[in-house]
Design a protein around this motif. Structure first.
Motif, PDB file in Angstrom:
ATOM      1  N   ILE A   1       0.848  -1.195   0.000  1.00  0.00           N
ATOM      2  CA  ILE A   1       0.000   0.000   0.000  1.00  0.00           C
ATOM      3  C   ILE A   1       0.881   1.242   0.000  1.00  0.00           C
ATOM      4  CG2 ILE A   1      -1.773   1.268   1.267  1.00  0.00           C
ATOM      5  CD1 ILE A   1      -2.735  -1.399   2.381  1.00  0.00           C
ATOM      6  N   LYS A   2       0.477   2.239  -0.773  1.00  0.00           N
ATOM      7  CA  LYS A   2       1.272   3.456  -0.927  1.00  0.00           C
ATOM      8  C   LYS A   2       0.867   4.502   0.120  1.00  0.00           C
ATOM      9  CE  LYS A   2       2.105   2.859  -5.886  1.00  0.00           C
ATOM     10  NZ  LYS A   2       1.424   1.593  -6.153  1.00  0.00           N
TER      11      LYS A   2
ATOM     12  N   GLU B   1      -4.986  13.353  -3.305  1.00  0.00           N
ATOM     13  CA  GLU B   1      -4.063  12.445  -2.623  1.00  0.00           C
ATOM     14  C   GLU B   1      -4.630  11.036  -2.471  1.00  0.00           C
ATOM     15  OE1 GLU B   1      -2.580  14.073   1.003  1.00  0.00           O
ATOM     16  OE2 GLU B   1      -1.542  15.720   0.021  1.00  0.00           O
ATOM     17  N   MET B   2      -5.951  10.914  -2.324  1.00  0.00           N
ATOM     18  CA  MET B   2      -6.530   9.586  -2.162  1.00  0.00           C
ATOM     19  C   MET B   2      -6.585   8.819  -3.481  1.00  0.00           C
ATOM     20  SD  MET B   2      -9.447  10.053   0.787  1.00  0.00           S
ATOM     21  CE  MET B   2      -9.674   8.292   0.954  1.00  0.00           C
ATOM     22  N   ARG B   3      -6.261   9.475  -4.569  1.00  0.00           N
ATOM     23  CA  ARG B   3      -6.097   8.791  -5.854  1.00  0.00           C
ATOM     24  C   ARG B   3      -4.799   7.988  -5.858  1.00  0.00           C
ATOM     25  NH1 ARG B   3      -7.968   9.811 -11.290  1.00  0.00           N
ATOM     26  NH2 ARG B   3      -6.401   9.398 -12.882  1.00  0.00           N
ATOM     27  N   TYR B   4      -3.824   8.443  -5.056  1.00  0.00           N
ATOM     28  CA  TYR B   4      -2.504   7.817  -5.070  1.00  0.00           C
ATOM     29  C   TYR B   4      -2.169   7.097  -3.764  1.00  0.00           C
ATOM     30  CZ  TYR B   4      -2.610  11.911  -8.121  1.00  0.00           C
ATOM     31  OH  TYR B   4      -3.005  12.870  -9.006  1.00  0.00           O
ATOM     32  N   PHE B   5      -2.583   7.685  -2.646  1.00  0.00           N
ATOM     33  CA  PHE B   5      -2.159   7.193  -1.339  1.00  0.00           C
ATOM     34  C   PHE B   5      -3.349   6.702  -0.513  1.00  0.00           C
ATOM     35  CE2 PHE B   5       0.878  10.732  -2.314  1.00  0.00           C
ATOM     36  CZ  PHE B   5       1.979   9.924  -2.573  1.00  0.00           C
ATOM     37  N   THR B   6      -3.039   5.953   0.519  1.00  0.00           N
ATOM     38  CA  THR B   6      -4.025   5.516   1.500  1.00  0.00           C
ATOM     39  C   THR B   6      -3.743   6.241   2.814  1.00  0.00           C
ATOM     40  OG1 THR B   6      -4.229   3.323   0.497  1.00  0.00           O
ATOM     41  CG2 THR B   6      -4.920   3.538   2.795  1.00  0.00           C
ATOM     42  N   PRO B   7      -4.754   6.788   3.459  1.00  0.00           N
ATOM     43  CA  PRO B   7      -4.501   7.471   4.739  1.00  0.00           C
ATOM     44  C   PRO B   7      -4.213   6.459   5.850  1.00  0.00           C
ATOM     45  CG  PRO B   7      -6.848   7.418   4.276  1.00  0.00           C
ATOM     46  CD  PRO B   7      -6.177   6.851   3.064  1.00  0.00           C
ATOM     47  N   TRP B   8      -3.306   6.804   6.729  1.00  0.00           N
ATOM     48  CA  TRP B   8      -3.025   5.991   7.920  1.00  0.00           C
ATOM     49  C   TRP B   8      -3.988   6.463   9.004  1.00  0.00           C
ATOM     50  CZ3 TRP B   8       0.129   1.823   8.513  1.00  0.00           C
ATOM     51  CH2 TRP B   8       0.451   1.409   9.811  1.00  0.00           C
ATOM     52  N   ASN B   9      -5.279   6.147   8.819  1.00  0.00           N
ATOM     53  CA  ASN B   9      -6.287   6.711   9.714  1.00  0.00           C
ATOM     54  C   ASN B   9      -6.458   5.875  10.980  1.00  0.00           C
ATOM     55  OD1 ASN B   9      -7.448   4.559   8.433  1.00  0.00           O
ATOM     56  ND2 ASN B   9      -9.033   5.746   7.389  1.00  0.00           N
ATOM     57  N   ARG B  10      -5.306   5.589  11.599  1.00  0.00           N
ATOM     58  CA  ARG B  10      -5.283   4.856  12.866  1.00  0.00           C
ATOM     59  C   ARG B  10      -4.374   5.599  13.842  1.00  0.00           C
ATOM     60  NH1 ARG B  10      -3.654  -0.943  10.421  1.00  0.00           N
ATOM     61  NH2 ARG B  10      -2.520   0.439   9.016  1.00  0.00           N
ATOM     62  N   PRO B  11      -4.891   6.656  14.451  1.00  0.00           N
ATOM     63  CA  PRO B  11      -4.050   7.447  15.362  1.00  0.00           C
ATOM     64  C   PRO B  11      -3.409   6.574  16.447  1.00  0.00           C
ATOM     65  CG  PRO B  11      -6.104   8.585  14.927  1.00  0.00           C
ATOM     66  CD  PRO B  11      -6.242   7.213  14.323  1.00  0.00           C
ATOM     67  N   LYS B  12      -2.133   6.834  16.683  1.00  0.00           N
ATOM     68  CA  LYS B  12      -1.337   6.192  17.730  1.00  0.00           C
ATOM     69  C   LYS B  12      -1.046   4.702  17.454  1.00  0.00           C
ATOM     70  CE  LYS B  12      -3.172   9.385  21.198  1.00  0.00           C
ATOM     71  NZ  LYS B  12      -3.849   9.553  22.496  1.00  0.00           N
ATOM     72  N   TYR B  13      -1.390   4.245  16.244  1.00  0.00           N
ATOM     73  CA  TYR B  13      -1.120   2.849  15.896  1.00  0.00           C
ATOM     74  C   TYR B  13       0.206   2.783  15.134  1.00  0.00           C
ATOM     75  CZ  TYR B  13      -1.588  -1.746  13.714  1.00  0.00           C
ATOM     76  OH  TYR B  13      -1.360  -3.041  13.297  1.00  0.00           O
ATOM     77  N   TYR B  14       0.948   1.681  15.344  1.00  0.00           N
ATOM     78  CA  TYR B  14       2.241   1.529  14.673  1.00  0.00           C
ATOM     79  C   TYR B  14       2.530   0.062  14.394  1.00  0.00           C
ATOM     80  CZ  TYR B  14       3.786   0.322  19.391  1.00  0.00           C
ATOM     81  OH  TYR B  14       3.920  -0.276  20.619  1.00  0.00           O
ATOM     82  N   GLU B  15       3.414  -0.147  13.429  1.00  0.00           N
ATOM     83  CA  GLU B  15       3.863  -1.489  13.048  1.00  0.00           C
ATOM     84  C   GLU B  15       5.368  -1.446  12.802  1.00  0.00           C
ATOM     85  OE1 GLU B  15      -0.217  -2.762  10.612  1.00  0.00           O
ATOM     86  OE2 GLU B  15       1.651  -2.351   9.515  1.00  0.00           O
ATOM     87  N   GLU B  16       5.897  -2.588  12.388  1.00  0.00           N
ATOM     88  CA  GLU B  16       7.304  -2.653  11.988  1.00  0.00           C
ATOM     89  C   GLU B  16       7.382  -2.611  10.467  1.00  0.00           C
ATOM     90  OE1 GLU B  16      10.273  -2.878  14.053  1.00  0.00           O
ATOM     91  OE2 GLU B  16       8.693  -2.003  15.292  1.00  0.00           O
ATOM     92  N   TYR B  17       8.400  -1.924   9.957  1.00  0.00           N
ATOM     93  CA  TYR B  17       8.594  -1.798   8.510  1.00  0.00           C
ATOM     94  C   TYR B  17       9.938  -2.408   8.130  1.00  0.00           C
ATOM     95  CZ  TYR B  17       9.369   0.331   3.919  1.00  0.00           C
ATOM     96  OH  TYR B  17       9.628   0.535   2.588  1.00  0.00           O
TER      97      TYR B  17
END
Length: 713
Positions: free
Chosen positions: A95-96, A125-141
């Motif tokens: 996901i971009k 922007e929503m044509r290209y990207f996805t919002p990270w609409n999860r405040p305070k949430y995190y993962e490993e990259y």
């Protein structure tokens, strides 16, 4: 004793997909921030690839190139010993995302994706990207392999987190997030974040900057804290001009502000702030009580970064930066500077031979010419900048050229032409010639009657019919066709002259860019000929209203010392496409059936207030039935219906309009900004019936009131 920290933010003139150029400008901004003693540097949104890549964001190559470019920045020793906040697009789990990377000494501390995306007007922007609409949430990259080799890291935190240094907490807020109802800075402030960074890709619109700065100042006035705003600046390859104005605000007060318009590719501003000022400010408010009531907190990325090395001892040489007034330009200055900077970027990056403008003697082409003159003035004023000097010498193919006046530049790069016919007046021809002389353009004064006559004769030979103008007994169809012939032939001549005029002077073989000069109101109304001289390569005034253009010309008359401009202001706007007689002179406003002021109002209600015909009538009845207008319901209804009729039947013209500098929220540009159909029933029958019903009800009510008043008397 104070906790002093020097921090920096910047304006960067990035160019979409110019990875190496963008990299060099980012590196220069980091080096300059360090020269100014900063320990934190913030850059614009998506600065690695450029904000305006549009559908290129759909290409996976772009993300690979961005990582490669970022790796080069990260590996450069010059980027060490300073905390960096850099904008970059990233693919995570296929996901971009529109992201920011926080790093220090070649180590990535956090990748922070954008939570809320801009998706209105010029933004998709929503044509290209996805919002990270999860405040305070995190993962490993999982980092790309070649980046892992540079950093020595395999995985880093990806998500909505904050960074904690030895002295303070930092949090990110990206552009649109500042404008959302529940901006992240509120929750971050309640969780102890004292420094907010904002990477932005915000474009210029007339009178827009005050809204942006009001939101920034209110953010820290309400919550307390330090706000670093970075923005792109310049034309990155499209209709928008990003207007910089990087800022540092402390507790609602400006301490440093960059320029809104300039030719600098890299502009870094810094300030020394005292964190104790933030803490004292917050303790005067109820934030502390609210903070302890928070049930969830941010993940804090713990670091050994020391932003204030001397915080443990008193250093009298470190002086906090004083507050200063916020600087705003007048709208007239914005018109003089914004499109001029945009034109300069477009010219130097396209590497064409200059600009060509059909100069009619009217106020629209006059304003376009004066904006080019303003561009030349900016170049002269910035000639000490090595990049500006390199660019002007490259454009003129003269390595020894160091211009002293705007006219010297215009003589080499700006070409104008008055393309007259028998319908042209001596006054417009004279005005065009004198203006060209004053600003220094290479001017060609010509008559094109033979060309027009040849086309009309060709039609007569082919059909046996010869059209004549309305004032000589012709029909409206003939009249319009004869006007359009002249207008379209000017477009053909413009491109011929743009290609060959430099050649006639022994100049470079590079052709000229043709400038259009149709204003936003005429585009909205469709008061122009399709594929006439409004069809060009670019148009610096296509997003500016006639009213604002008049004010700009009045301002330029004084500030640019061009007395001839007064003649343009006082002249009646006319296309000069019909014969002038003792009893008739063509008038734009009469032809349109509405004034330019009315057009501006229609445009704002239609686009900004999202009004259809019925809603527009209701709003305008309340406005125009009162002094000083005193219009009846029928008159207001007639004006509204007329506007929507001509808007609809001419909507198709917007699909082919010249790319124009975006300056107004009510721009009718179909290709990017105003996505509406171009085949519409121009009568709007359903809405029209509703309007008629309301007009009838108003009249009946007025009769009842009048009747009651008579009875009382």
């Amino acid at each position: 004793m104070g906790h002093y920290i020097t921090i920096a933010t910047c304006n960067l003139n990035q160019w979409a997909l110019d990875f190496e150029g963008n990299r060099d400008r980012i590196l220069e901004s980091i080096k300059e921030a360090k020269r100014q003693g900063a320990r934190l540097r913030v850059g614009p949104e998506l600065e690695v690839c450029g904000y305006g890549c549009l559908d290129h964001f759909s290409e996976n190559d772009l993300y690979d190139h961005s990582w490669e470019t970022y790796g080069q920045i990260l590996a450069d020793p010059a980027t060490h010993d300073i905390l960096l906040d850099i904008g970059i697009p990233i693919i995570h789990k296929s996901i971009k995302y529109n992201c920011r990377i926080i790093s220090y000494n070649g180590q990535i501390l956090l990748i922070r994706p954008k939570l809320y995306l801009a998706n209105d007007g010029n933004y998709r922007e929503m044509r290209y990207f996805t919002p990270w609409n999860r405040p305070k949430y995190y993962e490993e990259y999982q980092l790309p392999k070649f980046i892992a080799k540079i950093t020595g890291q395999n995985r880093v935190t990806f998500g909505d987190c904050i960074v904690e240094t030895l002295e303070t907490r930092l949090g990110c807020e990206t552009c649109e997030e500042l404008f959302t109802p529940e901006s992240p800075h509120i929750a971050m402030a309640l969780d102890g974040v004292e420094i907010f960074t904002n990477s932005s890709g915000s474009h210029h619109e007339l009178r827009k900057l005050d809204t942006r700065l009001q939101l920034i100042t209110e953010a820290t006035e309400k919550c307390g804290g330090v706000y670093l705003y970075a923005n792109q600046k310049g034309c990155d390859g499209d209709r928008l001009y990003y207007d910089g104005c990087a800022s540092i605000i402390v507790n609602g007060k400006m301490v440093a502000q960059g320029s809104q318009f300039s030719l600098q590719d890299v502009e870094v501003i810094s300030a020394t702030i005292d964190l104790d000022d933030v803490r004292s400010y917050r303790n005067q408010k109820s934030a502390s009580n609210q903070a302890v009531n928070q049930s969830s907190t941010y993940k804090a990325i713990q670091t050994d970064v020391e932003l204030s090395p001397s915080s443990h001892v008193f250093d009298p040489t470190i002086i906090p930066t004083k507050t200063r007034p916020i600087k705003f330009h007048l709208p007239e200055e914005e018109i003089a500077l914004g499109p001029a900077c945009w034109l300069w970027d477009y010219l130097r990056r396209s590497k064409c031979g200059g600009y060509f403008l059909p100069l009619s003697g009217g106020i629209d082409s006059c304003a376009t010419a004066v904006i080019v003159h303003s561009m030349c003035r900016l170049v002269v004023a910035s000639i000490s900048d090595p990049q500006v000097l390199t660019d002007i010498q490259a454009l003129t193919h003269d390595p020894s050229f160091v211009p002293k006046t705007p006219q010297e530049i215009a003589e080499k790069l700006f070409y104008t032409s008055f393309m007259g016919t028998e319908n042209s007046s001596a006054e417009t021809r004279s005005r065009a010639k004198e203006l060209a002389s004053k600003i220094g353009s290479y001017h060609v004064d010509l008559n094109m009657d033979n060309l027009v006559s040849s086309v009309v004769s060709l039609f007569e030979v082919a059909t046996g019919k010869r059209p004549i103008f309305k004032i000589f007994g012709g029909s409206q169809t003939e009249n319009l066709a004869l006007q359009n012939i002249q207008a379209r032939l000017r477009m053909v001549l413009s491109y011929l002259f743009a290609q060959l005029l430099p050649w006639t002077r022994g100049k470079s073989s590079a052709g000229l860019l043709v400038l259009g000069s149709a204003n936003v109101d005429e585009c909205l109304r469709g008061y122009l000929t399709k594929y006439d001289c409004s069809s060009a390569d670019i148009n610096p005034i296509g997003g500016i209203s006639k009213t604002d253009l008049k004010r700009f010309i009045a301002w330029a008359e004084i500030n640019f010392e061009l007395p001839i401009l007064n003649d343009f202001i006082t002249a009646t706007p006319t296309a000069e496409l019909e014969p002038i007689t003792a009893d008739y002179v063509q008038s734009d406003e009469i032809d349109m059936g509405m004034s330019y002021d009315e057009l501006s109002r229609f445009g704002r209600l239609r686009k900004v207030d999202k009004c259809g015909p019925l809603a527009m009538f209701i709003k305008l009845y309340h406005e125009w039935s009162q002094p000083p207008y005193n219009l009846t319901a029928e008159q207001v209804a007639e004006k509204v219906k007329r506007f929507w009729f001509f808007y609809a039947i001419n909507r198709h013209k917007m699909t082919t309009m010249t790319p124009a500098y975006h300056a107004e929220q009510y721009s009718p540009d179909d290709n990017r900004f105003d996505l509406r159909p171009f085949l519409i029933n121009p009568r709007f029958p359903f809405a029209s019936k509703k309007i008629d019903e309301i007009v009838k009800a108003i009249n009946e009510r007025n009769k009842e009131i009048d009747s009651n008043n008579i009875s009382v008397d």
